[in-house]
Design a protein around this motif. Structure first.
Motif, mmCIF file in Angstrom:
data_model
loop_
_atom_site.group_PDB
_atom_site.id
_atom_site.type_symbol
_atom_site.label_atom_id
_atom_site.label_comp_id
_atom_site.label_asym_id
_atom_site.label_seq_id
_atom_site.Cartn_x
_atom_site.Cartn_y
_atom_site.Cartn_z
ATOM 1 N N ILE A 96 0.849 -1.204 0.000
ATOM 2 C CA ILE A 96 0.000 0.000 0.000
ATOM 3 C C ILE A 96 0.883 1.252 0.000
ATOM 4 C CG2 ILE A 96 -1.665 1.354 1.350
ATOM 5 C CD1 ILE A 96 -2.958 -1.307 2.184
ATOM 6 N N ASP A 97 1.881 1.265 0.869
ATOM 7 C CA ASP A 97 2.806 2.420 0.928
ATOM 8 C C ASP A 97 3.423 2.712 -0.429
ATOM 9 O OD1 ASP A 97 2.627 2.933 3.535
ATOM 10 O OD2 ASP A 97 4.723 2.400 4.043
ATOM 11 N N LEU A 100 0.890 4.013 -2.936
ATOM 12 C CA LEU A 100 0.483 5.403 -2.674
ATOM 13 C C LEU A 100 1.561 6.373 -3.151
ATOM 14 C CD1 LEU A 100 -1.173 5.160 0.873
ATOM 15 C CD2 LEU A 100 -2.306 5.414 -1.348
ATOM 16 N N ARG A 101 2.839 5.945 -3.072
ATOM 17 C CA ARG A 101 3.910 6.837 -3.511
ATOM 18 C C ARG A 101 4.114 6.802 -5.023
ATOM 19 N NH1 ARG A 101 8.713 5.429 -0.961
ATOM 20 N NH2 ARG A 101 7.574 3.912 0.281
ATOM 21 N N GLU A 103 1.912 5.783 -7.355
ATOM 22 C CA GLU A 103 0.658 6.150 -8.033
ATOM 23 C C GLU A 103 0.535 5.559 -9.439
ATOM 24 O OE1 GLU A 103 0.083 10.447 -7.797
ATOM 25 O OE2 GLU A 103 -0.944 10.077 -5.905
ATOM 26 N N GLU A 146 -7.235 1.742 -1.587
ATOM 27 C CA GLU A 146 -6.603 2.780 -0.767
ATOM 28 C C GLU A 146 -6.092 3.927 -1.649
ATOM 29 O OE1 GLU A 146 -7.372 2.201 2.201
ATOM 30 O OE2 GLU A 146 -6.295 3.934 2.979
ATOM 31 N N LEU A 147 -5.575 3.573 -2.811
ATOM 32 C CA LEU A 147 -5.079 4.598 -3.749
ATOM 33 C C LEU A 147 -6.222 5.511 -4.188
ATOM 34 C CD1 LEU A 147 -2.638 5.588 -5.493
ATOM 35 C CD2 LEU A 147 -3.404 3.993 -7.266
ATOM 36 N N GLN A 150 -7.286 7.580 -0.848
ATOM 37 C CA GLN A 150 -6.348 8.611 -0.350
ATOM 38 C C GLN A 150 -5.899 9.581 -1.435
ATOM 39 O OE1 GLN A 150 -3.233 7.690 2.357
ATOM 40 N NE2 GLN A 150 -4.198 5.814 3.072
ATOM 41 N N ASN A 151 -5.662 9.089 -2.651
ATOM 42 C CA ASN A 151 -5.093 9.951 -3.696
ATOM 43 C C ASN A 151 -6.092 10.226 -4.821
ATOM 44 O OD1 ASN A 151 -3.004 9.046 -2.102
ATOM 45 N ND2 ASN A 151 -1.518 8.873 -3.735
#
Ligand code: USQ
Length: 408
Positions: A96-97, A100-101, A103, A146-147, A150-151
């Motif tokens: 996930i981390d 998210l970074r 993308e 999650e992407l 959050q984004n």
């Protein structure tokens, strides 16, 4: 390297990017100017040691190959996550981390235990296959969710499934879905599945999880039900000897045609299991890359679970063996075909008519299995023939009922 500027430039995450298909896929996208990252847990290299099934051509570590690619200036750089490794099944938060970074626009998911025999070897290996494949796929789905949360980004999941999910039913196989009329009512339902091993069954489960996530969370996904892949080289693997991909010929990780080519080169009888009427869809490794790229350029709608049957031709195992024998003989090799007792439980003569028009309609231009292709493969394998280990060729893992199988 010519960068195809007419293509939409994408951010592409290749899960399982150290593998037979994942590594050439990562280079294929990078060569065309896409931003590429790889996540892999390097589990396959450990399993190769476990089965004694080293790939034929010497293959540097993932870090070295990535460094070499990046130094060649042959397209976009390939990135690795911090620490170089992510186990997507065991470490969902790390995945996930990273997602998210990075993308990604597209996540191509090859990160699975890919061998049917391995999954049938023992209880623990069946469990490992199912846990690795199911947990990995669930973690990918939650990371995509999650992407978006959050984004605000909607990644397209391209998942490598398998034609072996369908098995060999006595009806035409559709691309993922079937219009059914039952007791006067109609519906469009997932095509019935008859997997041929615990590995193939794990892919059936993946498809069910992904279809549900599309329906529940509005994810966009393409499930590529791929046939048996053959081949050694792609446009990018030939740029440098150290960019080679893994070529397996052993009974656990080697697939039918790749095995027959290696067997022909060392003049070991070709191992046709049983009668050899087992018919499957096949495709050249170059077409795997083409199919994945076509899917990436034409994503499905949000919430759509799109399924393509990914193969270009179908052959029986005996057809394949006869082709290799004929071409091998013309090259001066003494090639004979052996019908050995089938270690698997599968039909050896059956109807097989799967549809595969979806990728053709997106523009797939197949590389067919010509005598030239077989010749090139044989010639390439000849260059490494001294490394072929004859002891790993015979199949030892049995699918058979318990009274015929060794204790595990
Ligand atoms: N076979 C032989 N002799 C051999 C090896 C295989 O007769 O030496 C037969 C098998 O019994 C089977 C057919 O060839 O009927 C294909 O076997 P395979 O080992 O080439 O392929 P399979 O185990 O089905 O799995 C491979 C990949 C897997 C992928 C699948 C696509 O390892 O990751 O999902 O091909 S498919 O077969 O369409 O399910």
């Amino acid at each position: 390297m010519k960068i195809e500027k007419e293509e939409k430039q994408l951010t592409v995450l290749v899960l399982g990017g150290d593998g037979y298909l994942g590594w050439p896929t990562a280079m294929h996208f990078a060569a065309r100017g896409h931003a590429v990252a790889i996540a892999d847990n390097l589990q396959k290299r450990r399993m190769e040691e476990e089965v004694g099934g080293e790939p034929l051509f010497l293959r540097p570590t993932l870090q070295r190959r990535v460094k070499l690619w990046n130094s060649l200036n042959a397209g976009h750089y390939i990135a690795l996550p911090p620490g170089n490794v992510i186990d997507i099944a065991q470490n969902g938060p790390a995945l996930i981390d990273f997602i998210l970074r990075f993308e990604p626009d597209v996540i191509i998911h090859y990160a699975e235990q890919p061998s049917a025999p391995y999954s049938m070897w023992s209880r623990s290996r069946a469990v490992n296959t199912v846990v690795n494949n199911s947990a990995g796929t669930l973690n990918v789905l939650f990371a995509i969710r999650e992407l978006k949360r959050q984004n605000g980004k909607d990644a397209h999941l391209i998942k490598l499934g398998t034609m072996g999910e369908y098995g060999t039913p006595n009806i035409d196989i559709e691309e993922g879905w079937l219009e059914v009329e039952h007791n006067g009512r109609k519906d469009r339902l997932p095509f019935p599945k008859l997997p041929g091993s615990f590995y193939h069954a794990s892919k059936v489960a993946d498809s069910a999880y992904i279809e549900f996530a599309c329906r529940a969370w509005g994810i966009r996904a393409t499930d590529l039900n791929q046939g048996v892949v053959y081949g050694i080289d792609t446009a990018e693997t030939t740029l440098h000897t150290d960019l080679v991909t893994s070529f397996h010929y052993d009974a656990v990780f080697g697939t039918a045609l790749n095995r027959f080519i290696a067997q022909a080169v060392v003049e070991v009888p070709l191992t046709v299991y049983g009668k050899g009427g087992q018919t499957r869809g096949y495709l050249n490794i170059r077409d795997t890359l083409q199919c994945v790229a076509l899917a990436a350029q034409s994503p499905p709608n949000a919430g759509e679970f799109r399924v393509f049957n990914q193969f270009t031709e179908q052959f029986s195992v005996l057809d394949l063996a006869e082709k290799v024998k004929r071409v091998g003989n013309t090259l001066g090799l003494i090639v004979v075909i052996d019908h050995i007792q089938n270690p698997r439980v599968e039909k050896e003569a059956h109807y097989y008519n799967p549809k595969h028009t979806g990728l053709l309609s997106l523009g797939l231009q197949p590389h067919l299995l010509t005598d030239e292709v077989i010749t090139e493969m044989i010639q390439k394998v000849i260059t490494a023939q001294k490394a072929i280990d004859r002891d790993v060729i015979a199949p030892r893992i049995l699918w058979r009922p318990v009274e015929e199988a060794p204790s595990i």
